[in-house]
Design a protein around this motif. Structure first.
Motif, PDB file in Angstrom:
ATOM      1  N   ILE A   1     -29.978   6.022  -8.377  1.00 43.12           N
ATOM      2  CA  ILE A   1     -29.642   7.312  -9.004  1.00 43.12           C
ATOM      3  C   ILE A   1     -29.955   7.264 -10.503  1.00 43.12           C
ATOM      4  N   LYS A   2     -29.634   6.121 -11.138  1.00 43.45           N
ATOM      5  CA  LYS A   2     -29.906   5.985 -12.577  1.00 43.45           C
ATOM      6  C   LYS A   2     -31.413   6.110 -12.843  1.00 43.45           C
ATOM      7  N   GLN A   3     -32.219   5.468 -11.978  1.00 40.57           N
ATOM      8  CA  GLN A   3     -33.687   5.544 -12.138  1.00 40.57           C
ATOM      9  C   GLN A   3     -34.180   6.974 -11.986  1.00 40.57           C
ATOM     10  N   VAL A   4     -33.612   7.634 -10.978  1.00 43.88           N
ATOM     11  CA  VAL A   4     -34.001   9.022 -10.739  1.00 43.88           C
ATOM     12  C   VAL A   4     -33.703   9.861 -11.974  1.00 43.88           C
ATOM     13  N   LEU A   5     -32.515   9.601 -12.554  1.00 43.43           N
ATOM     14  CA  LEU A   5     -32.121  10.372 -13.729  1.00 43.43           C
ATOM     15  C   LEU A   5     -33.023  10.060 -14.934  1.00 43.43           C
ATOM     16  N   THR A   6     -33.449   8.772 -15.057  1.00 39.99           N
ATOM     17  CA  THR A   6     -34.339   8.396 -16.157  1.00 39.99           C
ATOM     18  C   THR A   6     -35.678   9.148 -16.034  1.00 39.99           C
ATOM     19  N   LYS A   7     -36.174   9.254 -14.795  1.00 41.18           N
ATOM     20  CA  LYS A   7     -37.472   9.916 -14.578  1.00 41.18           C
ATOM     21  C   LYS A   7     -37.340  11.426 -14.416  1.00 41.18           C
ATOM     22  N   ALA A   8     -36.152  11.900 -14.606  1.00 42.41           N
ATOM     23  CA  ALA A   8     -35.917  13.316 -14.355  1.00 42.41           C
ATOM     24  C   ALA A   8     -36.890  14.244 -15.076  1.00 42.41           C
TER      25      ALA A   8
END
Lengths: 642, 54
Positions: free
Chosen positions: A280-287
């Motif tokens: 989820i953190k990665q997804v948010l970083t690449k948001a």
């Protein structure tokens, strides 16, 4: 033999100035009801009856000082109070009376209670207390006069010695026990007599002495047997308890195993949670990429268009350059100077239009990168968050299960689990040994008894040579037989009484319980404590049932003792059902007609409301109402209502 | 009823007159005193035994 309370007379007793209460016992209706509001004087009636019967044992002297009628006391400080009761068994009439007066010491008054008097058919009797005991024994009065609070005491897990004695007295056990003791004492007297008579008869003397020794041995063996049997019972009880504990331990052990499984599950879920959280953190970083993906795609497409036009220019330049280099036109003719110049100008113009090759390469790279970015699939963040939330919930839930199971297994150690089975094995071995020991002693006792019988026959032959010894021997034989019969009788009697009250209590309990489908009977244990049998044949501890159920059980027990006593003295209940639920109330009220004794109920309108009274009415002898006198404090009267 | 039956059974088993056992029980019931230092009734019991030995 049923004993009825026929008349009560109170003089200056608490709120009653001069009150006569007559109970009409000339019908077959055995239930008498006294209605009165709280504080009207119901309990004063019961207390007065108990004081008349048992004096200071029932009402302490210091209380009596407060019990002189306050209204009359104002005009006469040296007032006398008295209670007189008349009982009948329809054959004789028994009158009991007790009086107390106030004596002055300086400025204060203190009560003096006189001994009770007892008259049988109008003739005064001397042994007053014993006569009263024959009507309602003091020690079992609580089974005849009780209230809602008292009733709770009988559903307790254990009884006091006093209660046990009271129960046995109600059942008539002491007289049989006394017979056994007296028979033993009498036998010894006869043994001494025959010993004295045989002084000059050496052989008879020897046989008598041998018999005495043998009897002593048999007595010792009997004592051993009793001791070993009691020990065996204890061991069996201990084994039973240990096996129960072992089952609980197994249960706890299983719970520990379950905790381990739950903990593994928790660790697994925690790991899943960690990786999901990282994702989820990665997804948010690449948001931003995902958010700009449409724009990126558009830019890429735009670049692609530019790249294509640049490529076209580049191709055109190359073609024109080829024409110049070959000096031949596309139609196959040679280029003239004008054409050559024109082409040269076109090439320059195209090259100026856009730095073709370098820029085209750069645009191509940008396009490739942007295309790469635009290919990223937008992950389903909602789904990931939902999965994470679910995992959090699952982890919390499994932690709660672990906590609960840990609490249940608190204090449990696995060592005990290992040891308990060894203990059970040891106990079983002890029981086998004890049973073998009992068998061996029984055989020894049988052998001794055979010897005893042989010696008795020998003694009989020797005793018959002389008239005196022959008579004494006959008496001794009878005393011996009586003693042995009394020995056996007491054991049988106690067991039989216990079974009887178990049967009565079960029957009455089935009528009064609000769970007749669940509770199928009552167990009365050796010490007269109670257990409830349920449909699964389990014995429930009365401590684990509700207060109302306990009282219903206690009522059943008291009523059964009353039945088993054979005395059938009046049963007086002071507001016993007030705080029970309506089902228990109704059931108990409906069971009252089954009690063969006279039943006197002291109740408020709430204890015995009209709808309950209707069921009871066919069995009601009389209804009395206790009324407070208007305009006078502490004064009540009892009137017959119907 | 049960007690009577038991008395009968015991009198046969221990070879004593049924009436002796009945009378002894009645005597104990009649003279029962609810005290710890209860009255001893050996003399009365002795008399009953002598009566039934004749």
């Amino acid at each position: 033999m049923t004993i009825y309370l026929q008349k009560v007379y109170f003089q200056n007793w608490k709120c009653y100035s001069a009150q006569e209460i007559k109970l009409n016992i000339n019908t077959d209706k055995n239930i008498f009801i006294f209605y009165g509001q709280n504080g009207a004087g119901k309990t004063s009636i019961q207390e007065g009856i108990l004081w008349c019967l048992y004096g200071s044992d029932a009402v302490p002297l210091e209380k009596i000082a407060e019990y002189f009628n306050r209204v009359n006391l104002k005009s006469n400080p040296e007032l006398e109070l008295s209670v007189r009761l008349t009982f009948t068994d329809r054959e004789h009439t028994y009158s009991i009376s007790r009086t107390a007066s106030r004596a002055r010491r300086g400025s204060t008054f203190y009560p003096i209670v006189r001994d009770a008097t007892f008259e049988q058919d109008g003739i005064s009797q001397l042994d007053v207390q014993e006569r009263i005991e024959s009507i309602v024994p003091r020690s079992c009065r609580e089974f005849f006069f009780f209230d809602g609070k008292k009733i709770e005491e009988y559903a307790k897990l254990t009884h006091t010695d006093e209660t046990r004695k009271a129960i046995e007295r109600t059942l008539g056990v002491p007289e049989i026990r006394n017979l056994r003791d007296d028979a033993e004492g009498t036998l010894k007297k006869f043994e001494k007599k025959i010993k004295d008579a045989a002084k000059n008869k050496k052989e008879l003397q020897a046989v008598t002495a041998e018999l005495t020794t043998l009897k002593q041995e048999i007595y010792t063996k009997k004592g051993q047997l009793q001791k070993f049997r009691e020990e065996l019972q204890q061991e069996k009880k201990f084994l039973e308890d240990t096996e129960l504990r072992a089952t609980q331990i197994e249960d706890l052990n299983n719970k520990l195993k379950e905790i381990e499984v739950e903990q593994r599950k928790k660790i697994d879920w925690e790991n899943q949670f960690k990786s999901l959280d990282t994702e989820i953190k990665q997804v948010l970083t690449k948001a931003p990429i995902y958010m700009l993906s449409d724009l990126v795609r558009e830019v890429a497409d735009d670049i692609q268009t530019k790249t294509v036009s640049k490529t076209r220019i580049s191709v055109n330049v190359n073609l024109l350059q080829e024409l110049i280099n070959n000096n031949i036109c596309v139609c196959g003719r040679c280029l003239d100077s004008d054409a050559y110049l024109y082409i040269q100008q076109q090439i320059e113009s195209l090259e100026q239009a856009g730095q073709i090759s370098k820029e085209a390469i750069e645009l191509q790279d940008i396009y490739t990168d942007l295309k790469e970015l635009s290919r990223y699939q937008t992950p389903d963040l909602d789904k990931l968050l939902l999965q994470r939330d679910r995992l959090i919930e699952d982890i919390e839930e499994v932690q709660q299960v672990i906590n609960r199971k840990q609490k249940e297994t608190e204090g449990f150690n696995r060592q005990e689990a290992k040891e308990i089975w060894e203990k059970i094995g040891q106990l079983k071995e002890n029981i086998r040994n004890q049973e073998n020991r009992i068998q061996r002693i029984e055989k020894e006792r049988e052998s001794l008894q055979q010897q005893e019988n042989q010696l008795k026959r020998q003694r009989e032959q020797l005793a018959n040579q002389d008239k005196l010894t022959a008579t004494l021997n006959k008496q001794l034989t009878l005393a011996d037989g009586l003693k042995q019969a009394a020995d056996e009788l007491i054991n049988w009697y106690i067991d039989n009484c216990r079974q009887k009250i178990e049967q009565y209590t079960s029957e009455i309990h089935r009528q009064v319980t609000n769970k007749p489908d669940e509770y199928i009977g009552v167990q009365v244990k050796q010490d007269y404590t109670l257990g409830i049998k349920n449909v699964n044949d389990d014995i429930l501890n009365p401590e684990n049932i509700s207060a109302g159920e306990k009282e219903a059980l206690a009522f059943a027990f008291i009523a059964s003792l009353n039945l088993a006593s054979g005395k059938a003295a009046p049963l007086m209940m002071d507001t016993p059902f007030g705080h029970l639920d309506t089902t228990h109330q109704k059931n108990i009220v409906n069971s009252l007609p089954q009690i063969p004794s006279q039943v006197i109920v002291l109740a408020t309108d709430r204890d015995l409301p009209d709808y309950l009274l209707q069921d009871l009415r066919p069995h009601v002898g009389q209804i009395h109402r206790i009324k407070r006198l208007e305009g006078s404090e502490d004064a009540s009267v009892v009137e017959v209502e119907e | 009823m049960e007690l009577e039956k038991k008395i009968q059974e015991l009198s046969v088993k221990y070879q004593i007159p049924e009436k002796l056992l009945e009378e002894a029980i009645q005597m104990e019931k009649k003279n029962l005193v609810y005290k710890d230092d209860r009255r001893r009734l050996m003399t009365q019991l002795e008399e009953i035994i002598i009566k039934y030995s004749n």
